[in-house]
Design a protein around this motif. Structure first.
Motif, mmCIF file in Angstrom:
data_model
loop_
_atom_site.group_PDB
_atom_site.id
_atom_site.type_symbol
_atom_site.label_atom_id
_atom_site.label_comp_id
_atom_site.label_asym_id
_atom_site.label_seq_id
_atom_site.Cartn_x
_atom_site.Cartn_y
_atom_site.Cartn_z
ATOM 1 N N PHE A 182 0.889 -1.069 -0.022
ATOM 2 C CA PHE A 182 0.103 0.206 -0.005
ATOM 3 C C PHE A 182 1.025 1.209 -0.120
ATOM 4 O O PHE A 182 0.602 2.381 -0.774
ATOM 5 N N VAL A 183 1.935 1.089 1.027
ATOM 6 C CA VAL A 183 2.915 2.521 0.870
ATOM 7 C C VAL A 183 3.527 2.705 -0.592
ATOM 8 O O VAL A 183 3.605 3.825 -0.918
ATOM 9 N N ALA A 184 3.756 1.841 -1.001
ATOM 10 C CA ALA A 184 4.630 1.734 -2.481
ATOM 11 C C ALA A 184 3.579 2.308 -3.335
ATOM 12 O O ALA A 184 3.919 2.916 -4.282
ATOM 13 N N LEU A 185 2.412 1.692 -3.579
ATOM 14 C CA LEU A 185 1.192 2.171 -4.575
ATOM 15 C C LEU A 185 1.007 3.654 -3.913
ATOM 16 O O LEU A 185 0.746 4.642 -5.054
ATOM 17 N N GLU A 186 1.165 4.063 -2.985
ATOM 18 C CA GLU A 186 0.637 5.427 -2.667
ATOM 19 C C GLU A 186 1.762 6.350 -3.348
ATOM 20 O O GLU A 186 1.588 7.555 -3.534
ATOM 21 N N LYS A 187 2.860 6.036 -3.352
ATOM 22 C CA LYS A 187 3.818 6.931 -3.590
ATOM 23 C C LYS A 187 3.951 6.974 -5.419
ATOM 24 O O LYS A 187 4.633 7.849 -5.873
ATOM 25 N N ILE A 188 3.167 6.221 -6.005
ATOM 26 C CA ILE A 188 3.101 6.365 -7.521
ATOM 27 C C ILE A 188 2.546 7.774 -7.924
ATOM 28 O O ILE A 188 1.354 7.711 -7.457
ATOM 29 N N ASP A 189 3.059 8.407 -8.900
ATOM 30 C CA ASP A 189 2.485 9.564 -9.417
ATOM 31 C C ASP A 189 1.410 9.174 -10.334
ATOM 32 O O ASP A 189 1.549 8.508 -11.344
ATOM 33 N N ARG A 190 0.133 9.585 -10.027
ATOM 34 C CA ARG A 190 -1.007 9.199 -10.908
ATOM 35 C C ARG A 190 -0.962 9.633 -12.211
ATOM 36 O O ARG A 190 -1.408 9.171 -13.346
ATOM 37 N N ALA A 191 -0.079 10.770 -12.455
ATOM 38 C CA ALA A 191 0.011 11.409 -13.869
ATOM 39 C C ALA A 191 0.563 10.365 -14.827
ATOM 40 O O ALA A 191 0.507 10.330 -16.075
ATOM 41 N N LEU A 192 1.445 9.497 -14.085
ATOM 42 C CA LEU A 192 2.320 8.581 -14.958
ATOM 43 C C LEU A 192 1.327 7.459 -15.666
ATOM 44 O O LEU A 192 1.287 7.310 -16.580
ATOM 45 N N LEU A 193 0.402 7.084 -14.722
ATOM 46 C CA LEU A 193 -0.715 6.388 -15.485
ATOM 47 C C LEU A 193 -1.352 6.832 -16.350
ATOM 48 O O LEU A 193 -1.688 6.055 -17.396
ATOM 49 N N GLU A 194 -1.834 8.270 -16.181
ATOM 50 C CA GLU A 194 -2.671 8.877 -17.229
ATOM 51 C C GLU A 194 -1.933 9.165 -18.310
ATOM 52 O O GLU A 194 -2.424 9.060 -19.555
ATOM 53 N N ALA A 195 -0.695 8.922 -18.188
ATOM 54 C CA ALA A 195 0.207 9.422 -19.676
ATOM 55 C C ALA A 195 0.406 7.984 -20.443
ATOM 56 O O ALA A 195 0.272 8.038 -21.596
ATOM 57 N N GLY A 196 0.365 6.896 -19.626
ATOM 58 C CA GLY A 196 0.388 5.699 -20.283
ATOM 59 C C GLY A 196 -0.614 5.613 -21.105
ATOM 60 O O GLY A 196 -0.719 4.998 -22.099
ATOM 61 N N LEU A 199 -0.934 7.694 -24.183
ATOM 62 C CA LEU A 199 -0.225 7.058 -25.118
ATOM 63 C C LEU A 199 -0.517 5.787 -25.815
ATOM 64 O O LEU A 199 -0.091 5.244 -26.691
ATOM 65 N N GLY A 200 -1.797 5.534 -25.558
ATOM 66 C CA GLY A 200 -2.664 4.348 -26.129
ATOM 67 C C GLY A 200 -2.493 2.945 -25.589
ATOM 68 O O GLY A 200 -2.842 2.103 -25.960
ATOM 69 N N GLU A 201 -1.951 2.921 -24.446
ATOM 70 C CA GLU A 201 -1.810 1.870 -23.525
ATOM 71 C C GLU A 201 -3.420 1.206 -22.999
ATOM 72 O O GLU A 201 -3.704 2.336 -22.531
ATOM 73 N N SER A 202 -3.350 0.058 -22.863
ATOM 74 C CA SER A 202 -4.877 -0.212 -22.057
ATOM 75 C C SER A 202 -4.419 -0.317 -20.628
ATOM 76 O O SER A 202 -3.213 0.014 -20.168
ATOM 77 N N LYS A 203 -5.475 -0.364 -19.777
ATOM 78 C CA LYS A 203 -5.172 -0.524 -18.411
ATOM 79 C C LYS A 203 -4.329 -1.575 -17.904
ATOM 80 O O LYS A 203 -3.456 -1.480 -16.927
ATOM 81 N N TRP A 208 1.053 -3.486 -15.865
ATOM 82 C CA TRP A 208 2.192 -4.061 -15.902
ATOM 83 C C TRP A 208 3.376 -3.335 -16.273
ATOM 84 O O TRP A 208 4.355 -3.808 -15.735
ATOM 85 N N ARG A 209 3.303 -2.330 -16.987
ATOM 86 C CA ARG A 209 4.490 -1.599 -17.319
ATOM 87 C C ARG A 209 4.816 -0.487 -16.549
ATOM 88 O O ARG A 209 6.114 0.052 -16.380
ATOM 89 N N VAL A 210 3.808 0.130 -15.505
ATOM 90 C CA VAL A 210 4.134 1.390 -15.120
ATOM 91 C C VAL A 210 3.703 0.838 -13.583
ATOM 92 O O VAL A 210 4.646 1.145 -12.684
#
Length: 295
Positions: A182-196, A199-203, A208-210
């Motif tokens: 949970f702590v590791a997931l909380e540190k992930i910048d949500r903007a990186l997921l939106e950027a992925g 760019l055309g990546e599926s959820k 898997w990649r981010v």
């Protein structure tokens, strides 16, 4: 005069303050951790005598620990149980941590974490006894399945064997696995997921990649936190494991307290610690390779 000035300068330096802060915990660790471990390591090279320890250097204890079929079987069983518990616990913990981190409102996350830590409110021993009642011949599971007509006679493979040990330990260490992830997931910048996704990546591919690579430090922390103590657990195999579920800690206790063979017990303990060290280093190496990715 010059030496006094140099000494005064050293006392006022940041290094001196750092040593002053680190000193007491380091001394505490040496006295209560390093000294006992060193004593066990020394004992493992001594010779067992009748009600005494002969101070003669020998490697016979390690030879016995690794060549005796019983000892080797128990150590391999302990390794297998610890890896099974780790796999089950982390695989089940990740979705819980992911749900709390990504799908629970920020103001409710503390409540969910509070609920996750509820098992810590009771003694570990009590939780093991409760699982003994749940998995027993006339326990909750068998009574429920018999009442529903799903089975005709009580199940016997869920208690006093390796299965019971895995189930009980997976429940006991679940919070330890959920919180680091949970702590590791909380540190992930949500903007990186939106950027992925932009760019055309599926959820799924974005996960898997981010998400997963960025969460791997928490996953590895969970793996180590669960794996290291479970391989040396004594209470759970003793109470719910039966003869088929005994692990290396039970074997060490037998050598120390029942057979009075301190050198052999120490050699088995050092061997178990060596196995834990090697497996932990493998996990850390695989984590670095995973984060580095293909060249």
């Amino acid at each position: 005069m010059e030496q006094e000035t140099r000494w005064s300068r050293l006392r006022r330096s940041e290094a001196a303050h750092g040593y002053l802060l680190v000193g007491p915990p380091a001394l505490y660790a040496i006295l209560l951790l390093a000294a006992p471990l060193g004593t066990i390591a020394v004992y493992s090279f001594l010779t067992d005598g009748y009600l005494e320890i002969v101070r003669e250097f020998t490697l016979a204890n390690y030879h016995e620990a690794w060549t005796n079929e019983l000892y080797r079987t128990v150590m391999l069983r302990s390794l297998g149980v610890a890896m099974a518990v780790t796999a089950v616990t982390v695989v089940l913990a990740f979705p819980v941590a992911y749900f709390v981190s990504f799908h629970v409102a920020p103001e409710r996350k503390s409540l969910w974490l509070f609920l996750i830590t509820i098992p810590f409110w009771t003694s570990y021993l009590i939780r093991v006894f409760l699982w003994k009642v749940i998995l027993g011949f006339n326990g909750v599971i068998n009574s429920g399945l018999l009442g529903l007509g799903i089975i005709d006679e009580p199940l016997t493979f869920i208690l006093y064997n390796v299965n019971a040990v895995v189930i009980t330990l997976a429940h006991a260490y679940a919070p330890f696995a959920i919180l680091p992830i949970f702590v590791a997931l909380e540190k992930i910048d949500r903007a990186l997921l939106e950027a992925g996704q932009d760019l055309g990546e599926s959820k799924l591919m974005t996960f898997w990649r981010v998400t997963l690579p960025l969460a791997m430090p928490g996953v590895i922390a969970s793996v180590l936190i669960v794996f290291i103590p479970t391989i040396g657990d004594y209470v759970t195999p003793q109470l719910v494991g039966g003869p088929e579920g005994r692990m290396v800690a039970n074997l060490i206790q037998l050598q120390y307290l029942k057979l009075d063979n301190y050198p052999l017990g120490s050699a088995i303990a050092v061997s178990a610690m060596s196995i834990v060290t090697v497996v932990s280093l493998i996990f850390l190496f695989l984590n670095r390779r995973f984060l580095r990715g293909p060249k």
